[in-house]
Enzyme design. Sequence first.
Site, PDB file in Angstrom:
ATOM      1  N   LYS A  25       0.812  -1.456   0.123  1.00 28.82           N
ATOM      2  CA  LYS A  25       0.165   0.359  -0.281  1.00 28.82           C
ATOM      3  C   LYS A  25       1.303   1.435   0.378  1.00 28.82           C
ATOM      4  O   LYS A  25       1.610   1.702   0.620  1.00 28.82           O
ATOM      5  CB  LYS A  25      -0.791   0.150   1.260  1.00 28.82           C
ATOM      6  CG  LYS A  25      -1.634   1.463   0.990  1.00 28.82           C
ATOM      7  CD  LYS A  25      -2.488   1.677   2.642  1.00 28.82           C
ATOM      8  CE  LYS A  25      -1.686   2.652   3.189  1.00 28.82           C
ATOM      9  NZ  LYS A  25      -1.628   3.779   2.511  1.00 28.82           N
ATOM     10  N   GLY A  51       7.524   4.950   7.765  1.00 28.04           N
ATOM     11  CA  GLY A  51       7.191   6.133   7.923  1.00 28.04           C
ATOM     12  C   GLY A  51       6.937   6.818   9.006  1.00 28.04           C
ATOM     13  O   GLY A  51       8.435   7.035  10.146  1.00 28.04           O
ATOM     14  N   THR A  69       2.341   6.038  13.915  1.00 27.54           N
ATOM     15  CA  THR A  69       2.299   5.440  12.864  1.00 27.54           C
ATOM     16  C   THR A  69       2.605   3.811  13.465  1.00 27.54           C
ATOM     17  O   THR A  69       1.944   2.734  13.297  1.00 27.54           O
ATOM     18  CB  THR A  69       2.161   5.568  11.149  1.00 27.54           C
ATOM     19  OG1 THR A  69       1.315   6.965  11.215  1.00 27.54           O
ATOM     20  CG2 THR A  69       1.643   4.606  10.605  1.00 27.54           C
ATOM     21  N   GLU A  77      10.623   1.304  10.399  1.00 31.86           N
ATOM     22  CA  GLU A  77      11.754   2.575   9.261  1.00 31.86           C
ATOM     23  C   GLU A  77      11.042   3.823   9.826  1.00 31.86           C
ATOM     24  O   GLU A  77      10.268   3.910   9.246  1.00 31.86           O
ATOM     25  CB  GLU A  77      12.631   2.151   8.598  1.00 31.86           C
ATOM     26  CG  GLU A  77      12.782   1.273   8.012  1.00 31.86           C
ATOM     27  CD  GLU A  77      14.939   1.285   8.309  1.00 31.86           C
ATOM     28  OE1 GLU A  77      14.261   1.967   9.089  1.00 31.86           O
ATOM     29  OE2 GLU A  77      15.171  -0.520   8.367  1.00 31.86           O
ATOM     30  N   CYS A  85      14.888  10.725   6.397  1.00 34.26           N
ATOM     31  CA  CYS A  85      14.789  10.499   7.641  1.00 34.26           C
ATOM     32  C   CYS A  85      15.852  10.493   8.133  1.00 34.26           C
ATOM     33  O   CYS A  85      15.875  11.449   9.110  1.00 34.26           O
ATOM     34  CB  CYS A  85      14.409   8.327   7.444  1.00 34.26           C
ATOM     35  SG  CYS A  85      14.872   7.777   5.793  1.00 34.26           S
ATOM     36  N   GLU A 130      11.061  16.325  14.286  1.00 36.26           N
ATOM     37  CA  GLU A 130      11.822  16.745  13.049  1.00 36.26           C
ATOM     38  C   GLU A 130      10.839  17.108  12.161  1.00 36.26           C
ATOM     39  O   GLU A 130       9.684  17.002  11.741  1.00 36.26           O
ATOM     40  CB  GLU A 130      12.170  15.267  12.525  1.00 36.26           C
ATOM     41  CG  GLU A 130      11.264  14.773  12.179  1.00 36.26           C
ATOM     42  CD  GLU A 130      10.795  13.139  11.486  1.00 36.26           C
ATOM     43  OE1 GLU A 130      12.315  12.914  10.795  1.00 36.26           O
ATOM     44  OE2 GLU A 130      10.119  12.332  11.187  1.00 36.26           O
TER      45      GLU A 130
HETATM   46  P1  NAD Z   1       2.858   8.702   7.484  1.00 41.64           P
HETATM   47  O1  NAD Z   1       3.048   7.450   9.139  1.00 41.64           O
HETATM   48  O2  NAD Z   1       1.945   9.092   8.056  1.00 41.64           O
HETATM   49  O3  NAD Z   1       2.637   7.881   7.094  1.00 41.64           O
HETATM   50  C1  NAD Z   1       3.141   6.415   5.932  1.00 41.64           C
HETATM   51  C2  NAD Z   1       2.412   5.397   5.541  1.00 41.64           C
HETATM   52  O4  NAD Z   1       1.272   4.470   6.826  1.00 41.64           O
HETATM   53  C3  NAD Z   1       0.731   5.855   4.429  1.00 41.64           C
HETATM   54  O5  NAD Z   1       1.186   5.075   3.251  1.00 41.64           O
HETATM   55  C4  NAD Z   1       0.106   5.463   5.322  1.00 41.64           C
HETATM   56  O6  NAD Z   1      -1.048   5.479   4.650  1.00 41.64           O
HETATM   57  C5  NAD Z   1       0.177   5.364   6.299  1.00 41.64           C
HETATM   58  N1  NAD Z   1      -0.750   4.451   7.433  1.00 41.64           N
HETATM   59  C6  NAD Z   1      -1.036   6.010   8.053  1.00 41.64           C
HETATM   60  N2  NAD Z   1      -2.246   5.223   9.174  1.00 41.64           N
HETATM   61  C7  NAD Z   1      -1.804   4.156   9.700  1.00 41.64           C
HETATM   62  C8  NAD Z   1      -1.975   3.163  10.542  1.00 41.64           C
HETATM   63  N3  NAD Z   1      -2.414   3.531  11.555  1.00 41.64           N
HETATM   64  N4  NAD Z   1      -1.950   1.752  10.229  1.00 41.64           N
HETATM   65  C9  NAD Z   1      -1.085   1.466   9.472  1.00 41.64           C
HETATM   66  N5  NAD Z   1      -0.500   2.482   8.292  1.00 41.64           N
HETATM   67  C10 NAD Z   1      -0.476   3.540   7.994  1.00 41.64           C
HETATM   68  O7  NAD Z   1       4.182   9.051   7.537  1.00 41.64           O
HETATM   69  P2  NAD Z   1       4.746   9.810   6.007  1.00 41.64           P
HETATM   70  O8  NAD Z   1       3.878  11.343   6.515  1.00 41.64           O
HETATM   71  O9  NAD Z   1       4.731   9.502   5.332  1.00 41.64           O
HETATM   72  O10 NAD Z   1       5.856   9.595   5.768  1.00 41.64           O
HETATM   73  C11 NAD Z   1       7.346  10.527   6.937  1.00 41.64           C
HETATM   74  C12 NAD Z   1       7.790  10.130   8.296  1.00 41.64           C
HETATM   75  O11 NAD Z   1       8.257   8.958   7.816  1.00 41.64           O
HETATM   76  C13 NAD Z   1       8.536  10.651   8.799  1.00 41.64           C
HETATM   77  O12 NAD Z   1       8.379  11.172   9.848  1.00 41.64           O
HETATM   78  C14 NAD Z   1      10.273  10.761   8.532  1.00 41.64           C
HETATM   79  O13 NAD Z   1      11.443  10.339   9.090  1.00 41.64           O
HETATM   80  C15 NAD Z   1       9.802   9.013   8.126  1.00 41.64           C
HETATM   81  N6  NAD Z   1      10.671   8.530   7.468  1.00 41.64           N
HETATM   82  C16 NAD Z   1      11.051   6.999   8.196  1.00 41.64           C
HETATM   83  C17 NAD Z   1      12.257   6.951   6.882  1.00 41.64           C
HETATM   84  C18 NAD Z   1      13.145   5.438   7.424  1.00 41.64           C
HETATM   85  O14 NAD Z   1      13.572   4.710   6.899  1.00 41.64           O
HETATM   86  N7  NAD Z   1      13.467   5.920   9.064  1.00 41.64           N
HETATM   87  C19 NAD Z   1      12.439   6.719   5.571  1.00 41.64           C
HETATM   88  C20 NAD Z   1      11.215   7.433   5.106  1.00 41.64           C
HETATM   89  C21 NAD Z   1      10.452   8.399   5.868  1.00 41.64           C
END
Ligand code: NAD
Length: 473
Positions: free
Chosen positions: A173, A224, A228, A246, A280, A376
């Site tokens: 997804k 993400g 979450t 991650e 990230c 962040e």
């Molecule tokens: P997010 O957590 O809002 O969303 C990520 C994904 O999770 C989306 O596909 C979203 O639809 C889904 N999601 C939302 N709620 C959910 C739930 N309750 N259960 C399951 N899935 C759900 O994150 P974002 O805003 O898309 O990404 C930004 C964040 O990601 C930042 O905090 C960043 O640091 C982190 N990030 C981490 C890495 C890493 O490798 N550590 C890499 C990239 C981004």
Amino acid sequence: MSEYQMIINGQKVGSDATFPVINPATEEVAARCPKATEAHLEQAVAAARAAFPAWSARPGAERGAIIHQIGQAIEEHQAELVSLLTLEQGKPGTGFAGMGAAFEIGGTLAWCHAAADLELPVDVIQDNEEARIEVHRKPLGVVGSITPWNFPLMIAIWHVMPALRSGNTVVLKPSEYTPLTTLRFAEIINDLLPPGVFNVVTGDGSLGAAMTNHPDINKIVFTGSTATGKKIMQNASCNLKRLTLELGGNDAAIVLPDVDVAAIAPKVFATAMFNNGQTCAALKRLYVHEDIYEEMCDALVALANSVTTADGSTDPDFGPVQNKAQFAKVCAMADEARASGARFLTGGEPMPGPGYFYPVTIVADIADDTRLVREEPFGPILPVMKFSDVEDALRRANDSPSGLGGSVWSGDPQKAAALASRLECGTAWVNTHAMIQPDAPFGGSKESGIGVEFGRYGLEEYTNIQTVYISKT
Ligand code: NAD
């Protein structure tokens, strides 16, 4: 407007309900995407489950060969995928220091081919007159992959290719903000894989939550936010799902007084502003020794004033912030820092719209308890803090719930490495930051995640150990 469809059991599937995908540079609707229903998710999981026995039984080298073909297919459609990334994510094609959409597709290719060549050899831990004991790695079953909006395609590849290589089947997804490149990718490679091996469903967080609750999904790999990630961990207990998380980072960098400021400033700037700060493991908190503090600030300001921020389709250095909510967060964190007395050296106000444009912003003399330092920002804004005692800098760097990466910058790499090893984080860099490669494990400590990705270590996370004990007595 192009039609986008999901891929379920090798078929293109639409939905009666759709949702808009916004171009962040214009705030116009770039495309509409199918909104998956519960029934779509059930079909996708059932297809992945049905495909698992045959796929997992194939020799690993055969699966690797198919993954190389997937890499070739991506390469053939490179230009199209770069444009699509710019449209939905906002990043320019080339961008600052060549780290735009084409760079993401380049990374996608590198990780794809590297995953294809990974192997899971049997580990013989004893072979004597009593017994032979072997440690095998078995695929888990159906892997659910949930991806974010900052590197939509590259992160999908990071999840999907090792999962497939080790014999699992996948339901992916993508983020509801950036589903288009992933859907087009799935369409491009659909003929290369048996039906059901790789399925893509689209929708918002509620669809992600349904995946994490699903009894027939064996593992979730998620990139993400930490918020979450915590919800996913709770849901995953329903069937003891394996997890690779991650999550967010708030990486600190410590700059010692013996550096050549002019030489390192461009590297510091590039790793802080990589992908418009929406990375990230970007450098997000810069601690600089007082002896070189003003010189470093001046060098960063000169760089900030030399770059362009505009619609990614015109190939500036930086594009817009990817979505409205993130844009509002960056604006609010900057306003709060200003109100608390921080010194804005450049930027600090949103640019005129339409589009979620924020200029590269450097903030000095900012207190450690400001939100811009504690959390962040995930945008093009860098707080620069002063220190006089290196132990104090280390304590402040480690004073964070996040622990993704960290770095130390010095003319003496040995001394820097000793200090860097005391940073509480998954990757400690010396004289660089955010450098990753397909064979080096990458993951977070503390609230930045669980598990690692990449290389042999990452591949093993898609498997269970099976110990085979052959008695000889
Ligand atoms: P997010 O957590 O809002 O969303 C990520 C994904 O999770 C989306 O596909 C979203 O639809 C889904 N999601 C939302 N709620 C959910 C739930 N309750 N259960 C399951 N899935 C759900 O994150 P974002 O805003 O898309 O990404 C930004 C964040 O990601 C930042 O905090 C960043 O640091 C982190 N990030 C981490 C890495 C890493 O490798 N550590 C890499 C990239 C981004």
